[in-house]
Write a protein that holds these residues in place. Structure first.
Motif, PDB file in Angstrom:
ATOM      1  N   VAL A   5       0.972  -1.403  -0.133  1.00  0.00           N
ATOM      2  CA  VAL A   5       0.039   0.046   0.013  1.00  0.00           C
ATOM      3  C   VAL A   5       0.896   1.242   0.109  1.00  0.00           C
ATOM      4  O   VAL A   5       0.713   1.998  -0.667  1.00  0.00           O
ATOM      5  N   PHE A   9       0.983   4.263  -2.843  1.00  0.00           N
ATOM      6  CA  PHE A   9       0.495   5.560  -2.456  1.00  0.00           C
ATOM      7  C   PHE A   9       1.715   6.610  -2.428  1.00  0.00           C
ATOM      8  O   PHE A   9       1.449   7.737  -3.044  1.00  0.00           O
ATOM      9  N   LEU A  21      -9.624   8.837  -4.928  1.00  0.00           N
ATOM     10  CA  LEU A  21      -8.590   8.336  -3.971  1.00  0.00           C
ATOM     11  C   LEU A  21      -8.398   9.769  -2.946  1.00  0.00           C
ATOM     12  O   LEU A  21      -8.070   9.593  -1.891  1.00  0.00           O
ATOM     13  N   GLN A  24     -10.395  10.993   0.013  1.00  0.00           N
ATOM     14  CA  GLN A  24     -10.491  10.191   0.995  1.00  0.00           C
ATOM     15  C   GLN A  24      -9.715  10.808   2.289  1.00  0.00           C
ATOM     16  O   GLN A  24     -10.425  10.682   3.619  1.00  0.00           O
ATOM     17  N   ARG A  30     -18.059   7.352   5.494  1.00  0.00           N
ATOM     18  CA  ARG A  30     -19.290   7.570   5.505  1.00  0.00           C
ATOM     19  C   ARG A  30     -20.168   6.855   6.374  1.00  0.00           C
ATOM     20  O   ARG A  30     -19.940   5.415   6.431  1.00  0.00           O
TER      21      ARG A  30
ATOM     22  N   ALA B 607     -14.629   3.670  -2.306  1.00  0.00           N
ATOM     23  CA  ALA B 607     -13.722   4.525  -1.866  1.00  0.00           C
ATOM     24  C   ALA B 607     -12.552   3.798  -0.812  1.00  0.00           C
ATOM     25  O   ALA B 607     -12.911   2.731  -0.381  1.00  0.00           O
ATOM     26  N   PHE B 608     -11.320   4.297  -0.505  1.00  0.00           N
ATOM     27  CA  PHE B 608     -10.560   3.809   0.340  1.00  0.00           C
ATOM     28  C   PHE B 608      -9.604   5.124   1.128  1.00  0.00           C
ATOM     29  O   PHE B 608      -9.559   6.156   0.316  1.00  0.00           O
ATOM     30  N   ALA B 609      -9.352   4.841   2.198  1.00  0.00           N
ATOM     31  CA  ALA B 609      -8.438   5.863   2.953  1.00  0.00           C
ATOM     32  C   ALA B 609      -7.102   5.797   2.317  1.00  0.00           C
ATOM     33  O   ALA B 609      -6.586   4.543   2.035  1.00  0.00           O
ATOM     34  N   GLN B 610      -6.329   6.843   2.217  1.00  0.00           N
ATOM     35  CA  GLN B 610      -5.087   6.847   1.594  1.00  0.00           C
ATOM     36  C   GLN B 610      -4.154   6.000   2.412  1.00  0.00           C
ATOM     37  O   GLN B 610      -3.084   5.355   1.934  1.00  0.00           O
ATOM     38  N   GLY B 612      -4.699   3.064   3.931  1.00  0.00           N
ATOM     39  CA  GLY B 612      -4.879   1.782   3.881  1.00  0.00           C
ATOM     40  C   GLY B 612      -5.651   1.363   5.105  1.00  0.00           C
ATOM     41  O   GLY B 612      -5.634   0.059   5.332  1.00  0.00           O
TER      42      GLY B 612
END
Lengths: 140, 670, 199
Positions: A5, A9, A21, A24, A30, B607-610, B612
């Motif tokens: 990850v 990233f 992306l 977020q 949510r 969606a995803f958190a940066q 992870g």
């Protein structure tokens, strides 16, 4: 499956990784509503509203970020006691009638409903007459 | 070099095609057999030239020859080979090239299989196809020229549109669609040829083009289903049909072609509906051109739309010419198109076909009006309106239900007036099945009356069509003492066309049931989960295990690993992903689907958190979805049974015996 | 459809054919009309109406002359009497790069004449937004964050970039979809500044 990850990233150039992306780290997770009746009503209203950044999908169906927020707005408004008509009126005020996936049955829009019905009714009468006129008698 | 070969092949091909059209037309008019032969030879030659151009393009794509305009536009060194090859139809110019090639192929085949037939039908049919071919080849040398030179030659290209290189079905859906669309040119050409040669009265054009029509129809069916499958697998919303303008455009010719396949039987048996059938063939072809226009002109926004530009005007002219030519020919043939027959009864199969045609026409018309209404409203009022899924569902679901019902009634009714005993024998079973299904589905909690009705009518049609097989096989077993398997096989072989139709009906039942069930019993939930957390949807536990990332040559992938549990037991492990392509601002969703005959579990990463730590997942549980794809295959199987020249020739007792073959059995089709 | 009892004379079918032609003609005309239109461009109902109010936090300060501190809340209702330009943008948006220079220069020019420019970050994170501003060589006016795109929805946004011109009395005077140019900006602003102010 390599769990890299951090690698992806950090490698990701801003031009490469898109808005969904990037959005977020700002947006709080949510909250998914637990109320299933509310969820159903949200879906009912949302499925009649067109997603502005998609092509022809409703905000109930579209996975896009804006559609998700619009759906969230619908949910909040319903929970706050607004009627579906009020919510639709809000979106029409912002986006115009374009936002309704089914045109209001009034004025010029009536054509889109009436024309097919006319064809069905007129055609049925025609076919019935045609069958009567063009069938051999039963005794044959 | 590749560029030069491709470009010159296109130019020469256009010239050869024009020459072929002139030779064939004047050869027929002046009865010059030599000219005709030369024209046919030129037809083969233009196929060869189009093949050369198409293969030059494929070669250019594979070799990453970025000196070719089109390759520079859609190619990229990082794109995997499969997607490099199929990017042939990934953008406008290539898709027109592929289209032109398929058309050239079909034209050559029509000539090859029918060239020895007497009369002017075949020459004029060929001329029509060549005329359509000239149109596409003209596009290829002018507004859609794919072999333009790029200078300086770029070292790499952007690669195909991300939506088109994200799923293997993109290699299947477009060619099927083109084969269906282009295939519909053949019956149209036969109709025009028949009218131009004055041979339209005896309906021989229908016999000659029957297999073509069925084949094109089967390809179109497969294309539509593959398109639905693609949307389902790629767009990430768990649906397969959005009444998008381009979806509608592929559906409308399918509807009119389906109407034709039924009404043509009334003409073959009773000599009725000659003019109507011609209209259906012309309409089907015009709708395929309209569909191409909609995809390529940018008139209506659509997920599938290609591009904008001048090309729209060319298509508009093509539609106008098509309609004009058809009207003139129909008018000129008015005396030959008079029908003299009679239907054999009121309560007969013929009547059902008439109503089937009415419903399919109304269906087409509804879709057409709904698709074009936004343009109309804008032209009249200056304001944009949308006509989308809720409208189409409201208007067409009743039509679909009625069609399902007729699909059961039609096969059950004889051509001759049905007496009470026949009606009871044929319809009692289906009616009981429908009643039981209706009660059962209401009992199972189906609240929508249309859904309940759809299930009931599906049961009705299912039992009625199965009943035809059972009754036919039983009769054979009794009369000829055949075993059940033999009887069924012989039955099919003796009446391929009829029972192929029933097989197709069964496929339609499967599709209808699957669509109704998947939309009625759909369970959906969306939640943001931290790693290790789960949510519950439709009795399933969905646990987020991991958020991961991966670099691939042509894209970056962000994925999640998700475990699905039922009652604490693991049933599946899925990896919904988002693919990020350098050319696209928005990621391309890549949902993960776990498919079983009973239904699908559909997971989309929203969606995803940066960092992870969490991801938002949408989980959709949809019953019976795979039966849509299976149903589509069953429909195509039915069409293949009807077309295929294989099987033992068991003398048929039925009136609708196999019509004479169009030509010596083609080797290629076995 | 031909009825069998009456074998139609040839002339009549010519009429029928031309009638069919008359049916097809409007469809072709309609499609031709469609070619002159851009389906992506949808007229907004907002111009002429009061601009929706918002209260959004500054995440990028802008340059001296127009500067606001990070964390300040910008409220449209407090800007009554001034001409306001709202530009919705995002770091992932390619068109935004094209219009950036025009916006930042025109904003600096008009700051002395009382025009307020604000960037509204759409569907993006402030950190990515800040990085983008640095890359682009700065932005003369402040940008605010719209965390759940509610303001974007309030303004009926279809995508980025979109630019709203708000008159002194707080109405949406004009909306522009896509990249703006310096001519367009100064032309609109001149006409808005010339108009009488709010009471």
């Amino acid at each position: 499956m390599v769990s890299s990850v951090g690698l992806v990233f950090s490698l990701a150039a801003p031009g490469l990784l898109g808005g969904d992306l990037a959005a977020q780290d700002a947006a709080a997770p949510r909250v998914a509503a637990g109320d299933s009746a509310l969820e159903r009503r949200t879906r009912e209203v949302a499925s009649g509203l067109r997603c502005p950044v998609c092509q022809g999908l409703s905000i109930a169906d579209s996975p896009s970020e804006l559609a998700l927020e619009m759906k969230g707005l619908v949910r909040e408004q319903l929970a706050a006691g607004k009627t579906p008509d009020q919510i639709r009126a809000y979106f029409i005020g912002k986006y115009g009638e374009w936002v309704l996936l089914e045109p209001k049955a009034e004025g010029l829009n009536l054509l889109v409903y009436v024309l097919p019905l006319t064809l069905v009714v007129g055609g049925a009468l025609f076919v019935i007459r045609y069958v009567r006129a063009n069938s051999e008698k039963r005794n044959s | 070099m590749t560029r030069a070969i491709g470009a010159s092949s296109l130019y020469v091909s256009l010239a050869v095609t024009v020459a072929a059209l002139l030779l064939v037309t004047f050869g027929a008019r002046r009865a010059q057999a030599g000219w005709l032969r030369a024209g046919y030879a030129a037809t083969y030659l233009q196929f060869g030239l189009m093949t050369a151009a198409t293969f030059a393009m494929i070669f250019g794509l594979v070799a990453h020859d970025f000196s070719i305009d089109y390759v520079a536009q859609v190619g990229s060194r990082a794109t995997p080979l499969y997607y490099t090859v199929i990017s042939l139809w990934g953008a406008l110019e290539g898709s027109i090239l592929f289209w032109g090639w398929v058309l050239a192929l079909l034209t050559a085949l029509v000539v090859f299989w029918n060239r020895s037939r007497e009369g002017n039908l075949i020459p004029y049919t060929t001329a029509t196809m060549l005329g359509v071919g000239i149109f596409f080849q003209f596009l290829l040398v002018s507004p859609a020229f794919p072999f333009g030179a790029v200078s300086p030659v770029p070292p790499d290209g952007p690669g195909p549109n991300p939506l088109l290189q994200n799923h293997w079905l993109m290699g299947i859906h477009p060619p099927l669609l083109y084969l269906g669309y282009v295939g519909m040119t053949v019956p149209f050409a036969f109709a025009m040829g028949a009218m131009a040669s004055g041979e339209v009265g005896d309906g021989s054009w229908i016999r000659l083009s029957r297999r073509w029509t069925l084949g094109a129809w089967a390809f179109l069916t497969a294309a539509i289903i593959a398109g639905m499958w693609w949307s389902y697998e790629v767009l990430g919303w768990g649906g397969y049909w959005a009444w998008d303008p381009v979806e509608n455009a592929s559906f409308m010719p399918w509807l009119t072609a389906t109407a034709f396949l039924h009404s043509v039987m009334v003409q073959e048996r009773r000599g009725l509906l000659k003019l109507w059938n011609l209209n259906l063939v012309v309409a089907t072809f015009a709708l395929t051109i309209l569909g191409t226009f909609l995809t390529r002109s940018g008139v209506l926004s659509s997920v599938h739309a290609f591009t904008e530009g001048l090309i729209g005007y060319y298509f508009l002219v093509a539609i106008a010419i098509t309609l004009l030519a058809s009207f003139v020919l129909v008018a000129g043939n008015s005396e030959r198109l008079v029908s003299f027959g009679k239907l054999e009864g009121v309560a007969s199969r013929g009547t059902v076909f008439l109503f089937n045609n009415l419903l399919l026409t109304a269906f087409t018309f509804t879709v057409l009006v709904g698709t074009l209404f936004p343009l109309f409203a804008e032209a009249v009022r200056g304001e944009k309106v949308s006509v989308g899924e809720p409208f189409f569902n409201r208007m067409t679901i009743p039509i679909c239900a009625a069609l399902l019902f007729l699909m059961g009634v039609g096969p059950a009714l004889p051509w001759k007036e049905a007496d009470r005993a026949t009606l009871r024998r044929k319809l009692l079973g289906p009616i009981i099945a429908a009643g039981v299904t209706l009660v059962a589905s209401v009992g199972a909690g189906v609240r929508s009356p249309y859904a309940a009705l759809a299930f009931a009518f599906a049961a009705f049609a299912f039992v009625a069509n199965i009943g035809e097989f059972v009754e036919g096989a039983r009769a054979r077993m009794r009369l000829r003492g055949e075993s059940a398997v033999d009887a069924l096989g012989h039955l099919l072989a003796a009446n391929r066309r009829r029972y192929g139709g029933y097989v197709a009906h069964l496929g339609v039942v499967a599709v209808a049931v699957a669509i109704t069930a998947s939309s009625t019993f759909r369970a959906e939930h969306e939640a943001t989960l931290k790693k290790g957390e789960s949510m519950t949807v439709g009795g399933l536990q969905v646990r987020l295990d991991e958020v991961w990332g991966r670099e691939e040559p042509q894209r970056s992938v962000i994925g999640t690993t998700v475990t699905i549990l039922k009652g604490g037991r693991e049933v599946a492990r899925l990896d919904p992903r988002m693919n990020f392509y350098p050319t696209s601002q928005q990621p391309v969703p890549t949902p993960a689907v776990r498919s079983r005959p009973s239904g699908d579990i559909y997971l989309n990463l929203q969606a995803f958190a940066q960092d992870g730590t969490n991801a938002t997942l949408r989980v959709i549980v949809e019953p019976l979805v795979p039966w849509i794809w299976a149903g589509g295959m069953i429909i195509c199987l039915g069409a293949m049974i009807s077309i295929a020249p294989f099987g033992r020739r068991v003398p048929a007792a039925v009136v609708e015996a196999e019509p004479p073959m169009a030509a010596p059995a083609p080797v290629a089709a076995t | 459809m031909t009825t069998p009892e009456t074998p139609a004379p040839a002339g009549m079918n010519w009429r029928r054919a031309s009638m069919a032609g008359l049916v097809a003609l409007p469809i072709i005309a309609l499609l031709a009309f469609g070619l002159t239109r851009d389906p992506g461009e949808i007229n907004s109902p907002l111009p002429g109406k009061m601009a929706p109010d918002f209260a959004l936090e500054v995440f990028a300060t802008g340059e001296p002359g127009q500067q606001r501190a990070v964390g300040d809340t910008i409220r449209l209702s407090e800007l009554r009497g001034q001409v306001v330009v709202l530009n919705f943008w995002a770091s992932w948006c390619l068109e935004c790069r094209r219009e950036h220079q025009a916006l930042t220069e025109v904003a600096a020019d008009y700051a002395t004449r009382g025009v307020k420019f604000y960037g509204v970050l759409y569907n993006d994170s402030p950190s990515a937004g800040k990085r983008w501003i640095e890359q682009m060589g700065g932005q003369s006016y402040p940008s605010v964050n719209d965390p759940r795109t509610r303001t974007a929805i309030d303004y009926g946004l279809y995508g980025a970039p979109e630019t709203f011109f708000i008159s002194k009395d707080g109405r949406v005077a004009y909306k522009h979809i896509g990249a703006v140019t310096d001519q367009l900006l100064s032309q609109k602003l001149d006409s808005l500044l010339a108009a009488p102010g709010a009471p």
